[in-house]
Design a protein around this motif. Structure first.
Motif, short mmCIF file in Angstrom:
data_model
loop_
_atom_site.label_atom_id
_atom_site.label_comp_id
_atom_site.label_asym_id
_atom_site.label_seq_id
_atom_site.Cartn_x
_atom_site.Cartn_y
_atom_site.Cartn_z
N CYS A 1 -45.45 16.80 25.35
CA CYS A 1 -44.87 16.35 24.07
C CYS A 1 -45.97 16.12 23.04
O CYS A 1 -45.81 16.47 21.86
N GLU A 2 -47.07 15.54 23.47
CA GLU A 2 -48.21 15.35 22.56
C GLU A 2 -48.75 16.70 22.08
O GLU A 2 -49.03 16.87 20.89
N LEU A 3 -48.89 17.65 23.00
CA LEU A 3 -49.36 18.98 22.62
C LEU A 3 -48.38 19.64 21.66
O LEU A 3 -48.79 20.29 20.69
N ALA A 4 -47.09 19.48 21.94
CA ALA A 4 -46.06 20.09 21.09
C ALA A 4 -46.20 19.61 19.65
O ALA A 4 -46.13 20.40 18.71
N ARG A 5 -46.41 18.32 19.50
CA ARG A 5 -46.53 17.74 18.15
C ARG A 5 -47.88 18.03 17.52
O ARG A 5 -47.96 18.50 16.40
N GLU A 6 -48.95 17.75 18.26
CA GLU A 6 -50.29 17.78 17.68
C GLU A 6 -50.91 19.18 17.59
O GLU A 6 -51.60 19.48 16.63
N GLU A 7 -50.69 20.01 18.59
CA GLU A 7 -51.33 21.33 18.60
C GLU A 7 -50.40 22.47 18.24
O GLU A 7 -50.84 23.46 17.66
N TYR A 8 -49.12 22.35 18.59
CA TYR A 8 -48.19 23.45 18.35
C TYR A 8 -47.34 23.25 17.10
O TYR A 8 -46.59 24.13 16.72
N GLY A 9 -47.43 22.07 16.48
CA GLY A 9 -46.71 21.81 15.24
C GLY A 9 -45.21 21.72 15.39
O GLY A 9 -44.48 21.93 14.42
N LEU A 10 -44.72 21.37 16.56
CA LEU A 10 -43.28 21.27 16.78
C LEU A 10 -42.76 19.91 16.33
O LEU A 10 -43.49 18.91 16.35
N ARG A 11 -41.51 19.87 15.93
CA ARG A 11 -40.89 18.64 15.44
C ARG A 11 -39.74 18.16 16.32
O ARG A 11 -39.29 17.03 16.20
N ARG A 12 -39.27 19.06 17.22
CA ARG A 12 -38.08 18.72 18.02
C ARG A 12 -38.14 19.44 19.36
O ARG A 12 -38.45 20.62 19.41
N LEU A 13 -37.83 18.70 20.43
CA LEU A 13 -37.73 19.28 21.75
C LEU A 13 -36.36 18.99 22.33
O LEU A 13 -35.78 17.92 22.09
N VAL A 14 -35.85 19.93 23.10
CA VAL A 14 -34.58 19.80 23.80
C VAL A 14 -34.86 19.99 25.28
O VAL A 14 -35.65 20.86 25.65
N ALA A 15 -34.22 19.19 26.13
CA ALA A 15 -34.40 19.32 27.58
C ALA A 15 -33.08 19.03 28.27
O ALA A 15 -32.34 18.14 27.86
N ASP A 16 -32.80 19.77 29.33
CA ASP A 16 -31.59 19.56 30.12
C ASP A 16 -31.98 19.09 31.51
O ASP A 16 -33.01 19.50 32.05
N ALA A 17 -31.13 18.27 32.11
CA ALA A 17 -31.34 17.82 33.48
C ALA A 17 -29.99 17.70 34.16
O ALA A 17 -29.00 17.30 33.54
#
Length: 172
Positions: free
Chosen positions: A107-123
């Protein structure tokens, strides 16, 4: 603490070993990958690296000091500032907080390095450990889903100032 690394060509043997050793364990909660997955593994691994190079996916492995894969943490369908998170942790590593650690780190990488703003996950609803990991890392339930014939719950995480904060407080 184990290291989260971007998937690379040299990880192929360790990833294959991880998938084979944990096949039955993973099939308890998610549909089995099937025999073709293992028979064509080298080509599949190479294909993942191509997708990663294109930027449509971000694949990661959590490795121990000996290079053995303890978990996989992937961001797929990366587009328009969002992605879907998928993860799996080896049975021998379950219950040690590694899933939570890996999810937080990706999640940190998604925000800080990949510039993502939203993640979705299923379980799967039958997988309380995975549901707890999502909850403890700040994901919010967002509806029910069908996971290969098994009921599941979709979760969403809006990546703000920190991926696992509630009311300005970090979740331990």
């Amino acid at each position: 603490m184990p290291e989260l690394e971007r998937l690379a060509a040299h990880h192929a043997p360790a990833v294959l070993r991880f998938e084979r050793e944990n096949r039955e364990y993973f099939a308890r909660w998610i549909p089995d990958r099937g025999d073709d997955y293992f028979a064509d593994f080298a080509a599949r691994h190479a294909g993942l690296l191509v997708e990663q190079a294109r930027g449509t996916c971000r694949f990661h492995v959590l490795t121990d000091d000996d290079g053995a894969v303890l978990g996989r943490f992937n961001l797929v369908d990366v587009a328009d500032g969002s992605a879907e998170l998928g993860y799996r942790v080896a049975e021998r590593a379950a219950g040690r907080g590694l899933a939570r650690h890996g999810v937080r780190r990706v999640c940190e990488l998604a925000r800080e390095e990949y510039g993502l703003r939203r993640l979705v996950a299923d379980a799967a609803l039958a997988n309380p450990a995975s549901l707890a990991v999502l909850r403890r890392t700040g994901f919010v339930p967002a509806g029910e889903v069908d996971l290969g014939g098994q009921p599941g719950r979709r979760h969403v995480l809006e990546l703000g100032s920190h991926p696992y904060e509630e009311g300005g407080q970090r979740i331990p």
